[in-house]
Structures are given as structure tokens and as C-alpha cells.
Scaffold this active site. Sequence first.
Site, PDB file in Angstrom:
ATOM      1  CB  ALA A  14      29.584   6.545  47.883  1.00  0.00           C
ATOM      2  NE  ARG A  20      20.149  17.765  42.703  1.00  0.00           N
ATOM      3  CZ  ARG A  20      20.846  17.836  41.573  1.00  0.00           C
ATOM      4  NH1 ARG A  20      20.236  18.205  40.447  1.00  0.00           N
ATOM      5  NH2 ARG A  20      22.138  17.539  41.558  1.00  0.00           N
ATOM      6  N   GLY A  85      33.620  18.804  48.711  1.00  0.00           N
ATOM      7  CA  GLY A  85      33.964  18.799  47.298  1.00  0.00           C
ATOM      8  C   GLY A  85      34.494  17.473  46.797  1.00  0.00           C
ATOM      9  NE  ARG A 340       3.799 -16.071  55.742  1.00  0.00           N
ATOM     10  CZ  ARG A 340       3.274 -16.238  56.964  1.00  0.00           C
ATOM     11  NH1 ARG A 340       2.055 -16.756  57.099  1.00  0.00           N
ATOM     12  NH2 ARG A 340       3.955 -15.887  58.026  1.00  0.00           N
ATOM     13  CG  ASN A 393       1.213 -22.878  62.326  1.00  0.00           C
ATOM     14  OD1 ASN A 393       0.134 -22.308  62.402  1.00  0.00           O
ATOM     15  ND2 ASN A 393       2.246 -22.351  61.697  1.00  0.00           N
TER      16      ASN A 393
END
Length: 480
Positions: A14, A20, A85, A340, A393
Site C-alpha cells: 500500500a 490515476r 518498485g 440526526r 434548545n
Amino acid sequence: MGEPVPQVAVIVLAAGAGTRMKSRTPKPLHHLAGKPLIAHVLSTAGELHPASIVTVVRHERDRMAEAVLEFAPHVVIADQDDVPGTGRAVEQGLDALGAFEGHVVVLSGDVPLIDGATLASLIERHEQEANQLTLLSAHLADPTGLGRIVRDQAGAFQRIVEQKDASDDERAIDEVNGGIYVFDAAALRAALATIDRDNAQGEMYLTDAAVRIQASGGRIAAVPASDSWAIWGINDRVQLAAAAHELNDRIIRRWQRAGVTVVDPASTWIDVDVTLGEDVTILPGSQLHGATVVAAGATIGPDTTLVDTEVGEDAVVKRTDATLSVIGARASVGPWAYLRPNSVIGEGGKIGTFVETKNSQLGAGSKVPHLSYIGDATIGEGVNVGGGAITANYDGERKHRTTIDDQVHTGVHNSFVAPVRIGAGAKTGAGAVVRKDVEAGALAISVAPQRNMAGWVEANRPGSKAADAAAAAKHEAPEA
């Protein structure tokens, strides 16, 4: 599956920039079915119960390492140095394994659809044949751009040839290298020690390890995958979308076979960590994300998005957006509701049309039918909140809580100025602005006497259409 899988370690690559993708987000951290690409790979690696998993990182190193460890804290992070590489990346991953002896599985962090069964079968084949390298291949209708697997007349692995180096006959081969490998650890170490960077890109190629192993008399086999998606790599957004559709189709088919009705699979998206009960019905245009759990018999949709939300048995949730919420059994939510985080709707409760809730709990059988905002509130059982209710509130600095006890009925267009408490069984009148606590069983009203100022429109809006209409009405009215 036969004999137990021998000792295995996994190296996940990774370190690349993934240019790209044209993104500020590292390629392995792009999401697929609710999880980063690399999380899918690490999850599959974990199915092998390996002795160790190493993830090799470089580009956006700290960000990548944090994401990997958040998902899989047991993973060892290895840093690729300036030598480019895949060969160098594997070499440094191998260094992180120390004196490990056994089979080293090499995976890519951008190949998310590889599955544990395919890898276990590949390892088993590697062990049975006493190979030094066993690689996963696939037959593709369009192999353009990928390395081809060249076999001899007997069908045995001969070599890998890259597209740019292939002859016309070799380009016609449809079997490609999948970039997924099982190495004998000792053979891999020896091969990597001899790889150079004498190529156009100046990189250490992992595929050169196959050349070195073969040259030293090592046995290599290429095993075609039964499912070509197992080697599907993500290099750009087009490939990401294709993989997303494929994985979503698989997830939906799995749930359909488990007793879930998905009316329109083409418009339904279900993340990999979602859990669904039997006889759940998902209507068109619905998206179930994160760790959402839907219990048996519930109906979701149409046009509903649930994120990390729990839905109880036989509940109905339609045209709703809910995040980090709990919807109780036999509750009804929507249409056009917005839940929410930390909204809890009790058993048999109702959140109706154009209602928004946030950090609020609604008791069993309680209802907020329409056109209301309920924030930072605790509502008891059997409560009916009239249309147009607002919990005021926020005082500009702090949030305050509204508490409405059991069996309260409130009138339409009420404003509850928090902190305030409405006692059990109390009622409020239409248009009430409730600024102080209401004792149990009381009626709260805030009514000013209505005053009609005769002639105001004609006096203050002379020549207007309203003034003309008023004058005409007075002219036509019969004398008392």
C-alpha cells in the site's frame, strides 16, 4: 478444505501514490461498500489466521498507517524507502517479518474483491505441489495492459511477459497475472537479494523474483481464479465504480437468499457490514450504510438513507435520512423525516412528515406527527406533540434540554424554551410559548387578548388593492 493451512504470513502492498485516481485521498483509502479498499484486503487476510500481517506504506505514510491501525491494530507497519518498485516493497515487508519461515502471501491494497476461500485454495495448492511460488491468474475477455502468463506446450508455467514486451502472439493470450502471490519465504529472500533496477523505470519489480526463482530451479505454478473479479485492481474512478457495483450485487444477492426482499436491486445500496433480518423489505432508492441493523419484518424505503442506524421489528421507515439513530419495533418514521445522531424512537412511536430530531429520545407510543424540530429533548410515553413544535434548545452559548413527561398532549405551534419540563398528563394550548415548567395535569397557555384596529389598512395602505377591497366590502355590507 483438506489439510490445515501451513504457517502463513501476509504482506499487503500500500505504498503507491495512485496518481490515476487524481485524488488527495490515497488510493487504498477510497471507500467501497462502506470500508476503505485496504480494509477489505486486510479483512480477507485475517481470514487466513496468519502468523503476521505486514502493510507496506510510503505515500501519505502517517495517514495510511493511522487508517490501517484503526481497522486492524495488530498489523505491523513497514516503511518503503526511496528505492521504488514492488520488489523493494516486498523486501521491506519481509524484513519486518524477521526470521519467519513459511509461506508469504503478497496482496495489493487496491485489489478489494479477493476472498479468503480463493487465497486458502491457492495456499493449499502451493503446499501440495511444494512450489517456491504460486501465483493467481485469471482469464479476461480484455487483458489489455496486463502481464500475460506464458505456458509451455504441456500447460506448465513458463514466464510472465508484460504488455509492452509481448509479441503479437503473446498479446493474444487472455490469461493474465493477478498480482497475488504465495512465496516460500526462503526462496523469496534469495530471489529479492538478486533483483536489480536495470530497467526503463529504474524500479525493483516483484515479477523479477519469478525469473530468479525459475532460474535457480524453483517450481512455479500459475493457478487461474474461478472468478476474475478476485484480481480486479482499482486504478481510477471508473474501476472503483465497477467494483462497487459488483460487490453491491453480491451483497444484495446474499441477503435475498437469506430472506430479504429487495424490490429494485439496481437502485439499492447495502454496505458490507449491514445486518438484515428475515422478511425485511427494502423498497427502491434506499441506501443502508455502515453498521446499520434492520430487524425482522421491517420495511425500509422508498428513498431512504440509513447510516449506523438500528431499526426494530416491523418498523416502517419511508423517505427518511437517519444517522446514528435507533428506531423501535413497530415504529413509523417519515415520509420526509430527518433523524440526526442520537435520536431514539421508542416502540410504536411515530415521527411524521417534515420532522427533524437530534439528540432526543421519544418514548413508546409517542408521536411527533409533522412539521416539527425536536432537539435535545426527552419525551416520555404516550405523548402527542402538536404540529409545528419547536424545542428552542440553544441560547447562543449552550444547549439546554426539554423534558416532556408521559401522556402529555401539546397544542399546535408550540415553542418550548429550554430548559423546561412539562409534567405528566399536562396539556398546552395552541400557539403556546412555554418558558417555565408546567406541573403535572396542568393546562399551559400563553394567550394575549386579540385586538382589532378598525380602518388600519385604509389609513396605512391607501390606494392598495387591500384597501380597495376593504372599502368595497364595507360599502356592500348591510347596515346593522
